[in-house]
Scaffold this active site. Sequence first.
Site, PDB file in Angstrom:
ATOM      1  N   ASP A   8      -9.335 -22.507 111.321  1.00  0.00           N
ATOM      2  CA  ASP A   8      -8.015 -22.566 111.933  1.00  0.00           C
ATOM      3  C   ASP A   8      -8.023 -23.758 112.891  1.00  0.00           C
ATOM      4  O   ASP A   8      -7.856 -24.905 112.461  1.00  0.00           O
ATOM      5  CB  ASP A   8      -7.815 -21.218 112.633  1.00  0.00           C
ATOM      6  CG  ASP A   8      -6.398 -20.973 113.079  1.00  0.00           C
ATOM      7  OD1 ASP A   8      -5.483 -21.306 112.329  1.00  0.00           O
ATOM      8  OD2 ASP A   8      -6.211 -20.435 114.183  1.00  0.00           O
ATOM      9  N   LYS A  54      -6.762 -23.949 107.033  1.00  0.00           N
ATOM     10  CA  LYS A  54      -5.379 -24.229 107.455  1.00  0.00           C
ATOM     11  C   LYS A  54      -5.398 -25.564 108.179  1.00  0.00           C
ATOM     12  O   LYS A  54      -5.471 -25.609 109.409  1.00  0.00           O
ATOM     13  CB  LYS A  54      -4.920 -23.171 108.472  1.00  0.00           C
ATOM     14  CG  LYS A  54      -4.641 -21.793 107.955  1.00  0.00           C
ATOM     15  CD  LYS A  54      -4.121 -20.943 109.130  1.00  0.00           C
ATOM     16  CE  LYS A  54      -4.108 -19.487 108.830  1.00  0.00           C
ATOM     17  NZ  LYS A  54      -3.788 -18.668 110.026  1.00  0.00           N
ATOM     18  N   PHE A  99      -0.323 -16.158 108.724  1.00  0.00           N
ATOM     19  CA  PHE A  99      -1.407 -15.250 109.082  1.00  0.00           C
ATOM     20  C   PHE A  99      -1.787 -14.428 107.853  1.00  0.00           C
ATOM     21  O   PHE A  99      -0.977 -13.693 107.302  1.00  0.00           O
ATOM     22  CB  PHE A  99      -1.012 -14.331 110.239  1.00  0.00           C
ATOM     23  CG  PHE A  99      -2.201 -13.627 110.801  1.00  0.00           C
ATOM     24  CD1 PHE A  99      -3.074 -14.280 111.665  1.00  0.00           C
ATOM     25  CD2 PHE A  99      -2.492 -12.318 110.434  1.00  0.00           C
ATOM     26  CE1 PHE A  99      -4.208 -13.641 112.152  1.00  0.00           C
ATOM     27  CE2 PHE A  99      -3.624 -11.679 110.914  1.00  0.00           C
ATOM     28  CZ  PHE A  99      -4.478 -12.336 111.774  1.00  0.00           C
TER      29      PHE A  99
HETATM   30  P1  IMP Z   1     -10.957 -21.238 114.800  1.00  0.00           P
HETATM   31  O1  IMP Z   1     -12.054 -21.349 115.806  1.00  0.00           O
HETATM   32  O2  IMP Z   1      -9.595 -21.378 115.456  1.00  0.00           O
HETATM   33  O3  IMP Z   1     -11.096 -22.138 113.615  1.00  0.00           O
HETATM   34  O4  IMP Z   1     -10.985 -19.725 114.393  1.00  0.00           O
HETATM   35  C1  IMP Z   1     -11.199 -19.258 113.150  1.00  0.00           C
HETATM   36  C2  IMP Z   1     -11.203 -17.743 113.232  1.00  0.00           C
HETATM   37  O5  IMP Z   1      -9.896 -17.253 113.605  1.00  0.00           O
HETATM   38  C3  IMP Z   1     -11.497 -17.145 111.893  1.00  0.00           C
HETATM   39  O6  IMP Z   1     -12.878 -16.963 111.690  1.00  0.00           O
HETATM   40  C4  IMP Z   1     -10.730 -15.836 111.936  1.00  0.00           C
HETATM   41  O7  IMP Z   1     -11.518 -14.835 112.545  1.00  0.00           O
HETATM   42  C5  IMP Z   1      -9.547 -16.118 112.833  1.00  0.00           C
HETATM   43  N1  IMP Z   1      -8.336 -16.429 112.045  1.00  0.00           N
HETATM   44  C6  IMP Z   1      -7.688 -17.619 111.981  1.00  0.00           C
HETATM   45  N2  IMP Z   1      -6.629 -17.542 111.171  1.00  0.00           N
HETATM   46  C7  IMP Z   1      -6.591 -16.284 110.685  1.00  0.00           C
HETATM   47  C8  IMP Z   1      -5.710 -15.595 109.763  1.00  0.00           C
HETATM   48  O8  IMP Z   1      -4.718 -16.135 109.210  1.00  0.00           O
HETATM   49  N3  IMP Z   1      -6.016 -14.292 109.509  1.00  0.00           N
HETATM   50  C9  IMP Z   1      -7.067 -13.660 110.074  1.00  0.00           C
HETATM   51  N4  IMP Z   1      -7.919 -14.259 110.930  1.00  0.00           N
HETATM   52  C10 IMP Z   1      -7.685 -15.560 111.242  1.00  0.00           C
END
Ligand code: IMP
Length: 179
Positions: free
Chosen positions: A102, A130, A151
Amino acid sequence: MERHHIEVMIDEISINKRIKELGEQISQDYAGKKVYLICILKGSVYFTCELAKRITVPVIMDFMQCSSYGAATKSSGVVKLSKDLDLAITDQDVIIIEDIIDSGRTLRHLKELLRQRGPASLKICTLLDKPSRRIVDVDVDYTGFQIEDKFVVGYGLDYDQQYRNLPYIGVVEFDSPGQ
Ligand code: IMP
Ligand code: MG
């Protein structure tokens, strides 16, 4: 939990097909080597297991769990390790397996942490990406699917710990009041 329903985004057949392709790609790239798959709990469990079954070079699996600190510190990109690896990865060929990227903060931090342990190589494989949400740059070596900013749940991903067991990727659609 707000009223919501789930709509299928990527069906089971498409996921299986893509994981098979990723497994073949990794098997080629790591020919003659042994690969350490690092499953990031809990979201990556299903993906890691299915991917591991499709890899034909020797596979070692290990598990790690991390969580972001509270909202205030999240922007620093600091993640807390709640479970560390059981095995040493020094001089090993390592692939971090993620469910979704994300902002990129979790992986940026994890990659740095694991790099300090001296693996021979360190790559990242994610089921979903994403790209529009990226805040910190992170090199991703293998991606299952790029998706838009919705989401999603299923195939390991949760909404308040629910829906991890769905065999497909679904979008959480929130129902407007009165619906
Ligand atoms: P980042 O550090 O922002 O890249 O976080 C990634 C983490 O956020 C993932 O391992 C998920 O646990 C959570 N996450 C991000 N997007 C989603 C989604 O659309 N559905 C469920 N969990 C998500
Ligand atoms: Mg996660």
